[in-house]
Motif scaffolding. Structure first.
Motif, mmCIF file in Angstrom:
data_model
loop_
_atom_site.group_PDB
_atom_site.id
_atom_site.type_symbol
_atom_site.label_atom_id
_atom_site.label_comp_id
_atom_site.label_asym_id
_atom_site.label_seq_id
_atom_site.Cartn_x
_atom_site.Cartn_y
_atom_site.Cartn_z
ATOM 1 N N ALA A 1 0.794 -1.231 0.000
ATOM 2 C CA ALA A 1 0.000 0.000 0.000
ATOM 3 C C ALA A 1 0.830 1.287 0.000
ATOM 4 O O ALA A 1 0.437 2.273 -0.639
ATOM 5 C CB ALA A 1 -0.970 -0.001 1.177
ATOM 6 N N PRO A 2 1.984 1.346 0.688
ATOM 7 C CA PRO A 2 2.767 2.597 0.678
ATOM 8 C C PRO A 2 3.194 3.050 -0.721
ATOM 9 O O PRO A 2 3.530 4.222 -0.908
ATOM 10 C CB PRO A 2 3.982 2.253 1.544
ATOM 11 N N LEU A 3 3.185 2.155 -1.686
ATOM 12 C CA LEU A 3 3.571 2.545 -3.036
ATOM 13 C C LEU A 3 2.613 3.577 -3.630
ATOM 14 O O LEU A 3 2.986 4.321 -4.540
ATOM 15 C CB LEU A 3 3.629 1.317 -3.948
ATOM 16 N N LYS A 4 1.388 3.637 -3.106
ATOM 17 C CA LYS A 4 0.444 4.645 -3.603
ATOM 18 C C LYS A 4 0.986 6.054 -3.354
ATOM 19 O O LYS A 4 0.782 6.968 -4.155
ATOM 20 C CB LYS A 4 -0.922 4.494 -2.930
ATOM 21 N N ASP A 5 1.687 6.221 -2.236
ATOM 22 C CA ASP A 5 2.273 7.533 -1.914
ATOM 23 C C ASP A 5 3.452 7.872 -2.822
ATOM 24 O O ASP A 5 3.932 9.008 -2.818
ATOM 25 C CB ASP A 5 2.723 7.577 -0.457
ATOM 26 N N ALA B 1 -4.526 -3.206 -0.922
ATOM 27 C CA ALA B 1 -3.663 -2.048 -1.156
ATOM 28 C C ALA B 1 -4.358 -0.734 -0.846
ATOM 29 O O ALA B 1 -3.701 0.292 -0.614
ATOM 30 C CB ALA B 1 -3.172 -2.045 -2.602
ATOM 31 N N ALA B 2 -5.685 -0.742 -0.819
ATOM 32 C CA ALA B 2 -6.431 0.479 -0.516
ATOM 33 C C ALA B 2 -6.389 0.818 0.967
ATOM 34 O O ALA B 2 -6.524 1.985 1.342
ATOM 35 C CB ALA B 2 -7.870 0.342 -0.983
ATOM 36 N N GLY B 3 -6.219 -0.190 1.811
ATOM 37 C CA GLY B 3 -6.171 0.060 3.249
ATOM 38 C C GLY B 3 -7.371 -0.532 3.965
ATOM 39 O O GLY B 3 -8.418 -0.802 3.368
ATOM 40 N N GLN B 4 -7.231 -0.694 5.268
ATOM 41 C CA GLN B 4 -8.215 -1.428 6.067
ATOM 42 C C GLN B 4 -9.590 -0.769 6.067
ATOM 43 O O GLN B 4 -10.616 -1.439 6.046
ATOM 44 C CB GLN B 4 -7.716 -1.569 7.506
ATOM 45 N N ASN B 5 -9.652 0.548 6.104
ATOM 46 C CA ASN B 5 -10.926 1.250 6.189
ATOM 47 C C ASN B 5 -11.325 1.882 4.857
ATOM 48 O O ASN B 5 -12.031 2.888 4.822
ATOM 49 C CB ASN B 5 -10.860 2.327 7.279
ATOM 50 N N ALA B 6 -10.886 1.298 3.780
ATOM 51 C CA ALA B 6 -11.184 1.838 2.460
ATOM 52 C C ALA B 6 -12.681 1.720 2.148
ATOM 53 O O ALA B 6 -13.386 0.867 2.690
ATOM 54 C CB ALA B 6 -10.377 1.104 1.401
ATOM 55 N N LYS B 7 -13.113 2.592 1.276
ATOM 56 C CA LYS B 7 -14.492 2.560 0.795
ATOM 57 C C LYS B 7 -14.504 2.015 -0.632
ATOM 58 O O LYS B 7 -13.698 2.425 -1.472
ATOM 59 C CB LYS B 7 -15.108 3.959 0.806
ATOM 60 N N ALA B 8 -15.428 1.100 -0.896
ATOM 61 C CA ALA B 8 -15.549 0.512 -2.226
ATOM 62 C C ALA B 8 -16.681 1.175 -2.999
ATOM 63 O O ALA B 8 -17.702 1.558 -2.418
ATOM 64 C CB ALA B 8 -15.795 -0.992 -2.126
ATOM 65 N N GLU B 9 -16.484 1.297 -4.287
ATOM 66 C CA GLU B 9 -17.505 1.871 -5.170
ATOM 67 C C GLU B 9 -17.560 1.052 -6.452
ATOM 68 O O GLU B 9 -16.522 0.745 -7.043
ATOM 69 C CB GLU B 9 -17.159 3.322 -5.496
ATOM 70 N N LEU B 10 -18.753 0.685 -6.863
ATOM 71 C CA LEU B 10 -18.942 0.002 -8.141
ATOM 72 C C LEU B 10 -18.844 1.035 -9.250
ATOM 73 O O LEU B 10 -19.644 1.964 -9.315
ATOM 74 C CB LEU B 10 -20.309 -0.683 -8.173
#
Length: 294
Positions: free
Chosen positions: A159-163, A265-274
């Motif tokens: 996940a840190p690669l997003k930064d 990779a989005a993180g534990q509390n990520a929000k999903a969207e279709l």
């Protein structure tokens, strides 16, 4: 210049190789509009794509110097699909970062492949999303002898690669049971003539209409959407036990594990969207998702 920090990761359904040429597919138009309508115009520094079509015993990454070779890992499709190329530059520096991070997370062996190009699970969607082929691409393999939680944790570690401006793309399928198409007498992989003829025949009878989707596919696809949008990521990690028709929708996990990497990779509390939903052949769901860190 400050690096672009990316909050989103994505899971896309890449469809058959004919996605590259078939203008009738709604999912093709979704992928072509990805930058404008879904992601945004700012180009990522590099793309890390997890394709269903690269299975290895240990995690592996591509590290091509120069243009990536185009791999035609399919048989029996129109001649035009074998003439397409996607010569995006490789991303050897990103490959080394992936290896470094995964080693630090406790994975002792991470292989770096300096020759392998991009399979159709990578180049078909990318040629629609980023047709200029000017963004460096690194491909990460999956391990089908491992479980979904393992792949979710791969994503968490990376996940840190997003930064660092890296865009994560999981490329697989929301449902993927080709044997169900064989059950209807449709040959998906075979001689070029048979494959093309039968794909056209099935599309004519089943098309892109969700109202004629098979009950098992619709049940799994609906469950997946509800689980993701309500944040029940652990249930998605345990889909074989929790989902209706989990083993029917995915007899093998290869086309589903890219979702788990993107989700992690989005993180534990990520929000999903279709971000896209369509059907093909009544059994193949093109549901695609965006995961946003909060």
């Amino acid at each position: 210049m400050e690096r672009l920090k990316i909050k989103e990761t994505f899971f896309i359904t890449h469809g058959p190789p004919t996605m590259s040429i078939d203008e009738s597919l709604p999912a093709r138009h979704f992928l072509k509009s990805f930058r404008e309508k879904v992601y945004g115009s700012a180009a990522p520094a590099a793309i890390l794509i997890i394709s269903a079509h690269w299975e290895t015993s240990h995690p592996a990454v591509t590290a091509v110097s120069g243009p990536s070779p185009t791999i035609y890992d399919f048989d029996g499709f129109p001649t035009q699909t074998y003439q397409l190329k996607y010569p995006a530059p490789g991303a050897p520096e990103l490959a080394e970062r992936v290896k470094e991070i995964l080693n630090a997370s406790g994975l002792e062996r991470v292989d770096v492949d300096k020759k392998r190009g991009l399979d159709h699970g990578a180049w078909v969607p990318l040629m629609l999303m980023y047709p200029e082929a000017d963004i460096p691409v690194c491909q990460l393999s999956i391990q089908t002898h491992k479980n979904a939680t393992y792949h979710y944790n791969l994503g968490r570690a990376l996940a840190p690669l997003k930064d660092e401006g890296v865009l994560f793309l999981g490329s697989g399928a929301a449902t993927h049971n080709l044997s169900k198409l064989h059950d209807e007498g449709v040959l998906i992989f075979g001689s070029a003539g048979a494959a093309t003829h039968n794909l056209g025949k099935l599309r004519a009878s089943r098309g892109h209409d969700s109202s004629v989707a098979d009950s098992w596919a619709l049940a799994f696809d609906t469950w997946l959407k509800d689980a993701l949008l309500s944040g029940r990521f652990e249930d998605v990690n345990e889909y074989e036990e929790k989902a209706p028709y989990g083993k029917v929708a995915h007899p093998r996990p290869d086309h589903f594990y890219p979702l788990h990497v993107a989700m992690g990779a989005a993180g534990q509390n990520a929000k999903a969207e279709l971000v896209h939903h369509s059907w093909e052949f009544g059994a193949l769901s093109y549901s695609s998702y965006k995961f946003t860190a909060t």
